[in-house]
Write a protein that holds these residues in place. Structure first.
Motif, PDB file in Angstrom:
ATOM      1  N   ASN A  39       0.831  -1.218   0.000  1.00 13.33           N
ATOM      2  CA  ASN A  39       0.000   0.000   0.000  1.00 13.33           C
ATOM      3  C   ASN A  39       0.862   1.263   0.000  1.00 13.33           C
ATOM      4  O   ASN A  39       0.685   2.152   0.808  1.00 13.33           O
ATOM      5  N   GLY A  40       1.792   1.309  -0.930  1.00 11.84           N
ATOM      6  CA  GLY A  40       2.771   2.388  -1.024  1.00 11.84           C
ATOM      7  C   GLY A  40       4.150   1.787  -0.875  1.00 11.84           C
ATOM      8  O   GLY A  40       4.308   0.568  -0.756  1.00 11.84           O
ATOM      9  N   LYS A  41       5.155   2.611  -0.859  1.00 11.63           N
ATOM     10  CA  LYS A  41       6.531   2.129  -0.713  1.00 11.63           C
ATOM     11  C   LYS A  41       6.853   1.911   0.765  1.00 11.63           C
ATOM     12  O   LYS A  41       6.584   2.767   1.599  1.00 11.63           O
ATOM     13  N   ILE A  42       7.424   0.741   1.062  1.00  7.56           N
ATOM     14  CA  ILE A  42       7.851   0.461   2.440  1.00  7.56           C
ATOM     15  C   ILE A  42       9.088   1.305   2.723  1.00  7.56           C
ATOM     16  O   ILE A  42      10.054   1.291   1.965  1.00  7.56           O
ATOM     17  N   GLY A  43       9.038   2.041   3.808  1.00  8.13           N
ATOM     18  CA  GLY A  43      10.159   2.895   4.183  1.00  8.13           C
ATOM     19  C   GLY A  43      11.167   2.174   5.054  1.00  8.13           C
ATOM     20  O   GLY A  43      12.372   2.331   4.900  1.00  8.13           O
ATOM     21  N   TYR A  44      10.664   1.372   5.984  1.00  8.26           N
ATOM     22  CA  TYR A  44      11.544   0.661   6.910  1.00  8.26           C
ATOM     23  C   TYR A  44      10.732  -0.379   7.663  1.00  8.26           C
ATOM     24  O   TYR A  44       9.502  -0.412   7.608  1.00  8.26           O
ATOM     25  N   TYR A  45      11.451  -1.252   8.349  1.00  6.90           N
ATOM     26  CA  TYR A  45      10.854  -2.245   9.235  1.00  6.90           C
ATOM     27  C   TYR A  45      11.372  -1.951  10.635  1.00  6.90           C
ATOM     28  O   TYR A  45      12.487  -1.456  10.806  1.00  6.90           O
ATOM     29  N   VAL A  46      10.581  -2.247  11.622  1.00  5.80           N
ATOM     30  CA  VAL A  46      11.015  -2.071  13.006  1.00  5.80           C
ATOM     31  C   VAL A  46      11.013  -3.446  13.653  1.00  5.80           C
ATOM     32  O   VAL A  46      10.042  -4.202  13.534  1.00  5.80           O
ATOM     33  N   THR A  47      12.117  -3.778  14.310  1.00  3.87           N
ATOM     34  CA  THR A  47      12.203  -5.049  15.030  1.00  3.87           C
ATOM     35  C   THR A  47      12.467  -4.769  16.502  1.00  3.87           C
ATOM     36  O   THR A  47      13.081  -3.770  16.863  1.00  3.87           O
ATOM     37  N   TYR A  48      11.967  -5.635  17.350  1.00  5.54           N
ATOM     38  CA  TYR A  48      12.288  -5.594  18.772  1.00  5.54           C
ATOM     39  C   TYR A  48      12.188  -7.007  19.298  1.00  5.54           C
ATOM     40  O   TYR A  48      11.716  -7.906  18.621  1.00  5.54           O
ATOM     41  N   TRP A  49      12.636  -7.223  20.519  1.00  4.93           N
ATOM     42  CA  TRP A  49      12.570  -8.555  21.094  1.00  4.93           C
ATOM     43  C   TRP A  49      12.320  -8.456  22.584  1.00  4.93           C
ATOM     44  O   TRP A  49      12.604  -7.454  23.219  1.00  4.93           O
ATOM     45  N   ILE A  50      11.727  -9.519  23.105  1.00  2.00           N
ATOM     46  CA  ILE A  50      11.380  -9.612  24.521  1.00  2.00           C
ATOM     47  C   ILE A  50      12.055 -10.849  25.104  1.00  2.00           C
ATOM     48  O   ILE A  50      11.985 -11.929  24.519  1.00  2.00           O
ATOM     49  N   LYS A  51      12.700 -10.685  26.234  1.00  2.00           N
ATOM     50  CA  LYS A  51      13.287 -11.804  26.968  1.00  2.00           C
ATOM     51  C   LYS A  51      12.210 -12.307  27.930  1.00  2.00           C
ATOM     52  O   LYS A  51      11.758 -11.580  28.805  1.00  2.00           O
ATOM     53  N   HIS A  52      11.772 -13.552  27.761  1.00  2.00           N
ATOM     54  CA  HIS A  52      10.608 -14.057  28.481  1.00  2.00           C
ATOM     55  C   HIS A  52      10.781 -14.165  29.986  1.00  2.00           C
ATOM     56  O   HIS A  52       9.906 -13.750  30.729  1.00  2.00           O
ATOM     57  N   ALA A  54      12.436 -12.642  32.236  1.00  2.00           N
ATOM     58  CA  ALA A  54      12.415 -11.395  32.997  1.00  2.00           C
ATOM     59  C   ALA A  54      11.404 -10.401  32.432  1.00  2.00           C
ATOM     60  O   ALA A  54      11.256  -9.309  32.968  1.00  2.00           O
ATOM     61  N   ARG A  55      10.734 -10.783  31.345  1.00  2.00           N
ATOM     62  CA  ARG A  55       9.779  -9.901  30.662  1.00  2.00           C
ATOM     63  C   ARG A  55      10.411  -8.546  30.333  1.00  2.00           C
ATOM     64  O   ARG A  55       9.810  -7.499  30.515  1.00  2.00           O
ATOM     65  N   ILE A  56      11.646  -8.607  29.859  1.00  2.00           N
ATOM     66  CA  ILE A  56      12.377  -7.397  29.478  1.00  2.00           C
ATOM     67  C   ILE A  56      12.106  -7.106  28.010  1.00  2.00           C
ATOM     68  O   ILE A  56      12.277  -7.970  27.155  1.00  2.00           O
ATOM     69  N   LEU A  57      11.689  -5.879  27.709  1.00  2.00           N
ATOM     70  CA  LEU A  57      11.455  -5.446  26.341  1.00  2.00           C
ATOM     71  C   LEU A  57      12.658  -4.638  25.889  1.00  2.00           C
ATOM     72  O   LEU A  57      12.992  -3.629  26.502  1.00  2.00           O
ATOM     73  N   TYR A  58      13.328  -5.091  24.842  1.00  2.00           N
ATOM     74  CA  TYR A  58      14.512  -4.403  24.350  1.00  2.00           C
ATOM     75  C   TYR A  58      14.117  -3.321  23.349  1.00  2.00           C
ATOM     76  O   TYR A  58      13.088  -3.434  22.691  1.00  2.00           O
ATOM     77  N   PRO A  59      14.931  -2.275  23.222  1.00  2.00           N
ATOM     78  CA  PRO A  59      14.597  -1.186  22.280  1.00  2.00           C
ATOM     79  C   PRO A  59      14.451  -1.688  20.854  1.00  2.00           C
ATOM     80  O   PRO A  59      15.039  -2.689  20.472  1.00  2.00           O
ATOM     81  N   ARG A  60      13.680  -0.949  20.094  1.00  2.00           N
ATOM     82  CA  ARG A  60      13.438  -1.303  18.701  1.00  2.00           C
ATOM     83  C   ARG A  60      14.599  -0.869  17.824  1.00  2.00           C
ATOM     84  O   ARG A  60      15.253   0.121  18.106  1.00  2.00           O
ATOM     85  N   ILE A  61      14.787  -1.611  16.741  1.00  2.00           N
ATOM     86  CA  ILE A  61      15.804  -1.270  15.747  1.00  2.00           C
ATOM     87  C   ILE A  61      15.085  -0.987  14.439  1.00  2.00           C
ATOM     88  O   ILE A  61      14.254  -1.774  13.996  1.00  2.00           O
ATOM     89  N   GLN A  62      15.419   0.133  13.820  1.00  2.00           N
ATOM     90  CA  GLN A  62      14.838   0.481  12.531  1.00  2.00           C
ATOM     91  C   GLN A  62      15.706  -0.127  11.432  1.00  2.00           C
ATOM     92  O   GLN A  62      16.888   0.172  11.335  1.00  2.00           O
ATOM     93  N   VAL A  63      15.115  -1.010  10.621  1.00  2.00           N
ATOM     94  CA  VAL A  63      15.825  -1.728   9.561  1.00  2.00           C
ATOM     95  C   VAL A  63      15.426  -1.104   8.219  1.00  2.00           C
ATOM     96  O   VAL A  63      14.240  -0.979   7.937  1.00  2.00           O
ATOM     97  N   PRO A  64      16.392  -0.720   7.371  1.00  2.00           N
ATOM     98  CA  PRO A  64      16.050  -0.137   6.063  1.00  2.00           C
ATOM     99  C   PRO A  64      15.196  -1.086   5.219  1.00  2.00           C
ATOM    100  O   PRO A  64      15.305  -2.310   5.332  1.00  2.00           O
ATOM    101  N   SER A  65      14.364  -0.524   4.351  1.00  2.00           N
ATOM    102  CA  SER A  65      13.409  -1.327   3.576  1.00  2.00           C
ATOM    103  C   SER A  65      14.073  -2.344   2.650  1.00  2.00           C
ATOM    104  O   SER A  65      13.493  -3.374   2.359  1.00  2.00           O
ATOM    105  N   GLY A  66      15.274  -2.074   2.179  1.00  2.00           N
ATOM    106  CA  GLY A  66      15.959  -3.001   1.274  1.00  2.00           C
ATOM    107  C   GLY A  66      16.562  -4.200   1.976  1.00  2.00           C
ATOM    108  O   GLY A  66      17.008  -5.148   1.332  1.00  2.00           O
ATOM    109  N   ARG A  67      16.617  -4.180   3.291  1.00  2.00           N
ATOM    110  CA  ARG A  67      17.209  -5.276   4.060  1.00  2.00           C
ATOM    111  C   ARG A  67      16.094  -6.054   4.739  1.00  2.00           C
ATOM    112  O   ARG A  67      15.330  -5.491   5.507  1.00  2.00           O
ATOM    113  N   LEU A  68      16.005  -7.334   4.469  1.00  2.00           N
ATOM    114  CA  LEU A  68      14.935  -8.170   5.014  1.00  2.00           C
ATOM    115  C   LEU A  68      15.468  -9.133   6.065  1.00  2.00           C
ATOM    116  O   LEU A  68      15.069 -10.302   6.123  1.00  2.00           O
TER     117      LEU A  68
END
Length: 133
Positions: A39-52, A54-68
């Motif tokens: 639905n338009g050009k993908i600008g970027y992807y955001v990834t994050y992860w949770i350590k179960h 301790a229920r720790i949420l790690y900061p998100r990383i912005q991944v460029p659209s050309g990298r999958l």
């Protein structure tokens, strides 16, 4: 009378085929396919992860659209993590639904006994709004 035509951008659909191409004791490599309906050009992807444990949420990383893919390092061995991938449109930064996938890091090159390692969850809204460059 003048008529104006405009196109309304909508959020992209979810990424698909989220998988781990490498799982080790201290890192994982996460890959995905782009949305079938961007639905338009993908600008970027955001990834994050949770350590179960301790229920720790790690900061998100912005991944460029050309990298999958995203290589996540400095993980703890024998620990269950859930990783999330969310697509964003380039214009207006409309976000699509997040797709989450879980795994356990290895102990001495093998998975812990009795642990179900992969499962897929679909969450329409992300948990945290914080970005890293």
């Amino acid at each position: 009378m003048k008529l104006f035509q405009s196109s309304l951008l909508t959020a992209p659909s979810a990424v698909f085929e989220v998988q781990f191409t490498s799982v080790q004791s201290k890192y994982v490599n996460l890959t995905w396919r782009p949305p079938k309906q961007p639905n338009g050009k993908i600008g970027y992807y955001v990834t994050y992860w949770i350590k179960h444990e301790a229920r720790i949420l790690y900061p998100r990383i912005q991944v460029p659209s050309g990298r999958l893919w995203c290589l996540v390092t400095d993980l703890k061995p024998s620990t269950v993590y859930t990783f999330s991938v969310t697509p964003y449109n380039l214009r207006k930064h409309l976000k699509g639904p997040s797709v989450n996938k879980s795994t356990s890091t290895l102990i001495d090159g093998r998975f812990p006994q009795g642990l179900v390692t992969y499962f897929l969850l679909y969450f329409p809204k992300p948990i945290l709004e914080c970005f890293l460059d």
